[in-house]
Design a protein around this motif. Structure first.
Motif, PDB file in Angstrom:
ATOM      1  N   ARG A  70       0.849  -1.193   0.000  1.00  0.00           N
ATOM      2  CA  ARG A  70       0.000   0.000   0.000  1.00  0.00           C
ATOM      3  C   ARG A  70       0.884   1.241   0.000  1.00  0.00           C
ATOM      4  O   ARG A  70       1.830   1.339   0.781  1.00  0.00           O
ATOM      5  CB  ARG A  70      -0.875   0.056   1.249  1.00  0.00           C
ATOM      6  N   LEU A  71       0.544   2.166  -0.846  1.00  0.00           N
ATOM      7  CA  LEU A  71       1.182   3.471  -0.869  1.00  0.00           C
ATOM      8  C   LEU A  71       0.131   4.487  -0.439  1.00  0.00           C
ATOM      9  O   LEU A  71      -0.932   4.582  -1.053  1.00  0.00           O
ATOM     10  CB  LEU A  71       1.704   3.810  -2.270  1.00  0.00           C
ATOM     11  N   ILE A  72       0.422   5.207   0.639  1.00  0.00           N
ATOM     12  CA  ILE A  72      -0.504   6.210   1.160  1.00  0.00           C
ATOM     13  C   ILE A  72      -0.015   7.580   0.684  1.00  0.00           C
ATOM     14  O   ILE A  72       1.163   7.916   0.842  1.00  0.00           O
ATOM     15  CB  ILE A  72      -0.532   6.198   2.706  1.00  0.00           C
ATOM     16  N   ALA A  73      -0.923   8.346   0.108  1.00  0.00           N
ATOM     17  CA  ALA A  73      -0.556   9.661  -0.418  1.00  0.00           C
ATOM     18  C   ALA A  73      -1.694  10.650  -0.182  1.00  0.00           C
ATOM     19  O   ALA A  73      -2.845  10.255  -0.009  1.00  0.00           O
ATOM     20  CB  ALA A  73      -0.259   9.557  -1.913  1.00  0.00           C
ATOM     21  N   ALA A  74      -1.333  11.914  -0.180  1.00  0.00           N
ATOM     22  CA  ALA A  74      -2.330  12.986  -0.094  1.00  0.00           C
ATOM     23  C   ALA A  74      -2.263  13.757  -1.403  1.00  0.00           C
ATOM     24  O   ALA A  74      -1.187  14.195  -1.805  1.00  0.00           O
ATOM     25  CB  ALA A  74      -2.029  13.902   1.083  1.00  0.00           C
ATOM     26  N   ALA A  75      -3.390  13.887  -2.055  1.00  0.00           N
ATOM     27  CA  ALA A  75      -3.427  14.588  -3.346  1.00  0.00           C
ATOM     28  C   ALA A  75      -4.133  15.928  -3.188  1.00  0.00           C
ATOM     29  O   ALA A  75      -5.199  16.014  -2.575  1.00  0.00           O
ATOM     30  CB  ALA A  75      -4.143  13.738  -4.383  1.00  0.00           C
ATOM     31  N   HIS A  76      -3.503  16.941  -3.724  1.00  0.00           N
ATOM     32  CA  HIS A  76      -4.103  18.272  -3.807  1.00  0.00           C
ATOM     33  C   HIS A  76      -4.333  18.522  -5.291  1.00  0.00           C
ATOM     34  O   HIS A  76      -3.478  19.093  -5.973  1.00  0.00           O
ATOM     35  CB  HIS A  76      -3.173  19.319  -3.177  1.00  0.00           C
ATOM     36  N   HIS A  77      -5.466  18.049  -5.764  1.00  0.00           N
ATOM     37  CA  HIS A  77      -5.766  18.096  -7.196  1.00  0.00           C
ATOM     38  C   HIS A  77      -5.768  19.518  -7.740  1.00  0.00           C
ATOM     39  O   HIS A  77      -5.335  19.743  -8.860  1.00  0.00           O
ATOM     40  CB  HIS A  77      -7.104  17.407  -7.469  1.00  0.00           C
ATOM     41  N   ASN A  78      -6.241  20.461  -6.949  1.00  0.00           N
ATOM     42  CA  ASN A  78      -6.310  21.845  -7.414  1.00  0.00           C
ATOM     43  C   ASN A  78      -4.929  22.440  -7.668  1.00  0.00           C
ATOM     44  O   ASN A  78      -4.770  23.346  -8.475  1.00  0.00           O
ATOM     45  CB  ASN A  78      -7.082  22.717  -6.417  1.00  0.00           C
ATOM     46  N   ARG A  79      -3.910  21.920  -6.966  1.00  0.00           N
ATOM     47  CA  ARG A  79      -2.542  22.408  -7.156  1.00  0.00           C
ATOM     48  C   ARG A  79      -1.670  21.418  -7.930  1.00  0.00           C
ATOM     49  O   ARG A  79      -0.499  21.683  -8.149  1.00  0.00           O
ATOM     50  CB  ARG A  79      -1.896  22.703  -5.794  1.00  0.00           C
ATOM     51  N   GLN A  80      -2.247  20.281  -8.280  1.00  0.00           N
ATOM     52  CA  GLN A  80      -1.539  19.232  -9.026  1.00  0.00           C
ATOM     53  C   GLN A  80      -0.306  18.729  -8.262  1.00  0.00           C
ATOM     54  O   GLN A  80       0.779  18.566  -8.811  1.00  0.00           O
ATOM     55  CB  GLN A  80      -1.148  19.726 -10.427  1.00  0.00           C
ATOM     56  N   ILE A  81      -0.499  18.474  -6.962  1.00  0.00           N
ATOM     57  CA  ILE A  81       0.576  17.984  -6.099  1.00  0.00           C
ATOM     58  C   ILE A  81       0.109  16.724  -5.382  1.00  0.00           C
ATOM     59  O   ILE A  81      -1.024  16.654  -4.902  1.00  0.00           O
ATOM     60  CB  ILE A  81       0.982  19.048  -5.056  1.00  0.00           C
ATOM     61  N   VAL A  82       1.019  15.740  -5.299  1.00  0.00           N
ATOM     62  CA  VAL A  82       0.776  14.524  -4.524  1.00  0.00           C
ATOM     63  C   VAL A  82       1.904  14.388  -3.514  1.00  0.00           C
ATOM     64  O   VAL A  82       3.077  14.440  -3.877  1.00  0.00           O
ATOM     65  CB  VAL A  82       0.732  13.271  -5.433  1.00  0.00           C
ATOM     66  N   TYR A  83       1.537  14.215  -2.259  1.00  0.00           N
ATOM     67  CA  TYR A  83       2.510  14.011  -1.186  1.00  0.00           C
ATOM     68  C   TYR A  83       2.539  12.524  -0.843  1.00  0.00           C
ATOM     69  O   TYR A  83       1.504  11.968  -0.464  1.00  0.00           O
ATOM     70  CB  TYR A  83       2.101  14.781   0.070  1.00  0.00           C
ATOM     71  N   THR A  84       3.697  11.880  -0.961  1.00  0.00           N
ATOM     72  CA  THR A  84       3.792  10.496  -0.519  1.00  0.00           C
ATOM     73  C   THR A  84       3.962  10.514   0.997  1.00  0.00           C
ATOM     74  O   THR A  84       4.751  11.283   1.539  1.00  0.00           O
ATOM     75  CB  THR A  84       4.968   9.755  -1.181  1.00  0.00           C
TER      76      THR A  84
END
Length: 102
Positions: A70-84
């Motif tokens: 499992r890879l857990i990430a946070a996506a901020h679609h409005n800024r086009q950023i994914v934090y692993t």
């Protein structure tokens, strides 16, 4: 999309060699993506789940290598950023302890 904490992917691949190729594919796929929401991401990774964690935020859980990792990430679609955020085996993920630290 831009990936923050990309080094986590390399470290996870070194620690779990069977997952290394899948992490590299995930990295390349996400960098080339322009997901606007979870539905867009699920077109590429259909088994992705949105999970609410202790902080009240929602994170994305990507199933990798036939559901072994499992890879857990946070996506901020409005800024086009994914934090692993975390990488773990299915067994580690199933214990649900990771939710308390996010």
């Amino acid at each position: 999309m831009r990936i923050i904490k990309e080094a986590l992917l390399g470290a996870a691949g070194r620690q779990h060699p069977p997952a290394a190729r899948h992490l590299d594919v995930w990295r390349k796929t996400v960098k080339a993506a322009a997901w606007r929401n979870l539905v867009d991401g699920r077109r590429t990774y259909p088994d992705t789940d949105a999970v609410k964690v202790r902080s009240g935020r929602t994170v994305l859980v990507f199933n990798l290598r036939r559901n072994d990792y499992r890879l857990i990430a946070a996506a901020h679609h409005n800024r086009q950023i994914v934090y692993t955020l975390r990488f773990m085996t299915h067994a580690e993920y199933s214990k649900d302890r990771w939710k308390e630290t996010l």
